[in-house]
Each structure stands twice: as C-alpha cells, then as structure tokens.
Design a protein around this motif. Sequence first.
Motif, PDB file in Angstrom:
ATOM      1  N   THR A  13      36.656 -16.046 -29.066  1.00  0.00           N
ATOM      2  CA  THR A  13      35.860 -16.572 -27.953  1.00  0.00           C
ATOM      3  C   THR A  13      36.234 -15.884 -26.650  1.00  0.00           C
ATOM      4  OG1 THR A  13      35.670 -18.731 -29.033  1.00  0.00           O
ATOM      5  CG2 THR A  13      35.248 -18.659 -26.667  1.00  0.00           C
ATOM      6  N   ALA A  14      37.533 -15.727 -26.408  1.00  0.00           N
ATOM      7  CA  ALA A  14      37.977 -15.080 -25.176  1.00  0.00           C
ATOM      8  C   ALA A  14      37.457 -13.647 -25.087  1.00  0.00           C
ATOM      9  CB  ALA A  14      39.501 -15.101 -25.093  1.00  0.00           C
ATOM     10  N   ALA A  15      37.576 -12.902 -26.198  1.00  0.00           N
ATOM     11  CA  ALA A  15      37.096 -11.519 -26.194  1.00  0.00           C
ATOM     12  C   ALA A  15      35.591 -11.457 -25.957  1.00  0.00           C
ATOM     13  CB  ALA A  15      37.461 -10.846 -27.513  1.00  0.00           C
ATOM     14  N   ARG A  16      34.852 -12.375 -26.584  1.00  0.00           N
ATOM     15  CA  ARG A  16      33.392 -12.386 -26.444  1.00  0.00           C
ATOM     16  C   ARG A  16      32.972 -12.673 -24.996  1.00  0.00           C
ATOM     17  NH1 ARG A  16      29.172 -13.699 -30.231  1.00  0.00           N
ATOM     18  NH2 ARG A  16      30.687 -13.223 -31.900  1.00  0.00           N
ATOM     19  N   GLY A  17      33.775 -13.485 -24.284  1.00  0.00           N
ATOM     20  CA  GLY A  17      33.416 -13.862 -22.919  1.00  0.00           C
ATOM     21  C   GLY A  17      33.924 -12.919 -21.845  1.00  0.00           C
ATOM     22  N   VAL A  18      34.729 -11.932 -22.218  1.00  0.00           N
ATOM     23  CA  VAL A  18      35.313 -11.013 -21.243  1.00  0.00           C
ATOM     24  C   VAL A  18      34.263 -10.336 -20.351  1.00  0.00           C
ATOM     25  CG1 VAL A  18      36.338  -8.690 -21.131  1.00  0.00           C
ATOM     26  CG2 VAL A  18      37.568 -10.557 -22.232  1.00  0.00           C
TER      27      VAL A  18
END
Length: 330
Positions: free
Chosen positions: A145-150
């Motif tokens: 999720t964190a990578a997708r929202g970067v």
Amino acid sequence: MMKIAVLLFVVATAYAVSAVPVEGKDYPRYIQFPDGDGNLHDVDLEAEPDYELLQEIQRNPANNLYLLFTRANPTSSQTLVMNDGNSIRNSNFNPNRVTVVVVHGWLSNQETDINPTVRDAVLGRYDANVIVMDWRRLAISDYVTAARGVPDVGRGLGQFINFLNRETGLSLNNVHLVGFSLGSHVVGNAGRELGGRAARVTGLDPAGPLWTYSSNKISSNDAVYVEAIHTDGNTLIGLGIGRNVADADFYPNGGYNQPGCITGICDHNRAWRFFASTVTRNHLIANECSSSLQVSLNTCRGSEFPMGNNDLRKSGSGMFRVNTGRNYPY
C-alpha cells in the motif's frame, strides 16, 4: 596450471557478475523489509493494497506534516501548513536560503534517525531551511500500500513546494529534495510535479521491491540534477534498487556489502549516513566507471566526482564507485 587459471577466472567472473548493478531485477513474493528503526517485517509483494487508504491519499495528497528547522530553531520544529500563509510568515522560513527537504522511508516518521542526522549535517554546514516531511499516514501501512501511494505523496510534496514558491518567492533553484528508500521515490515524484525544475534530487538507496519496472521510480528527469547513492543493491536480495536511475549513480564499495556491516539493513542505512558525512566534509571522491563490471571489480579509473555533498549547482552524469572506511566519517 592453465586449467586452474581458467577455472579461477571463471569463478571470479561469475562472482563479479552476481554483484553487477542490473537493469532488471525481480524479487520473490515473500521478502523482509526494515522499518526506520532497523526492524525487519515480513512483506507479501502480491498482497492486496488498502484501496480505501489509497483513495484518501489520492484525494488529499497534501495530507503530510512539514516541520521546519533553521539555525534559529535547530532542534525544535515549526510546523508549516499547506495553503496557510500565516504558518510561513510566523516561522523562521527564509526564501533567500537554500531549502532542503528530507523524506523518510517505510514505517518511519519525523523521529527516525535519518531526519536529525541529515538536518544537523546541513545546519552545521550553512544556514538553510531544513524541512522534515513526515508522511507516516501512508508510510505506516503495509509495504504494498505504501509503495502504491508514493506517487500521490510525492505529488503532494511538489504542490507544497509550489505553494512556498507562490507564497514567499522561493526559487526552485534553491530547492534540494533528499529521500531515503521509499522516500527516494517520493522525492522523485515531487520533482516530477515541479516539472523537473528543482535544483537537485538525491535518492539514498532507492527502494527496490516493486520499483524495478515502475515508471514512477526516481529518474534523471526529476530535477536539474539527480543523484542516487546505492548501498544495498545486490541482485535479488538487496533492499535497494541496485540499478542506474539518475544522472549520477554512485555505488560505494560496489553498491552492497558495506564495510563494517553484517546485515542488509546496515548496508541500506549507510546511504544516508554516507550522505550526511559528505554534507559535512565533501570528502568521498568517486571515480567514473565505464561498465557495471568495473563497479563490481573495483577497476574504475575514470574522472573523479564527489559523492553527495550540499552543492546545489552540482552537475555531472555517469556511473561511479567510491571506496569508504568502516566507521564514521567513512
């Protein structure tokens, strides 16, 4: 004797190639990735992301915390608020100074070691605006999720810099964006939001998992000058992306297995430790390499170029290797 010599050459070459920074690198589905305190967490790279959180981040990409430090307040932050001019006017922010933005990685926040380390190095060198960006709302979510929202978080940072430009006249020629791990891709996307007009973007061991083939990773188009320092980019198992992504890509000690480290976490964190040390001393001078094999074999003999430092007018391109010591200041 000839057969032994050939065998030794083949073994040495195979070892070197295994360490070469490669253009494409896949990761297994299940990996471990560290938080800002160096604790490993299990990650499923094929897990479903938290779409509800991602939609919220997308709707409000400016939902981050911006903490200002200057020589007038070197350890006690002042909070700058997007689209709130009074928060800027009532602070020590000076648009005539260089502005350095520091962005942490996954499962981290404003207290993570990279922030005070880089902050103190910069303010020890010159009177700057150091802004620590805390994006923990997304960064504390699962890795996928964190990578997708970067990209959206980076877009928010770019919008914040544009706000400072409109509100204070801050020149993008005086902006340096510095990010570690996932934060490297955040600052890359922020630079993209600024149209590549920021003076400099520095990626400190840009995160590898989920980024090898991503068009949203940090790139040479993200600022006037983009630099990456790769410290844990070993093929298949490195935490860093281990490939050329910037104008100038530095591979200290070959780009992995840093002296004095026995874990990949230590290797990964050396990127920001090296950078902070070079801001203070500007002493790690690399040599240009003509190939990835030269990087691995430590046979780079090209032109000299400093790794890191605080020079906003720095320019150059290529692949570079520098050898360091085991302990600070390296």
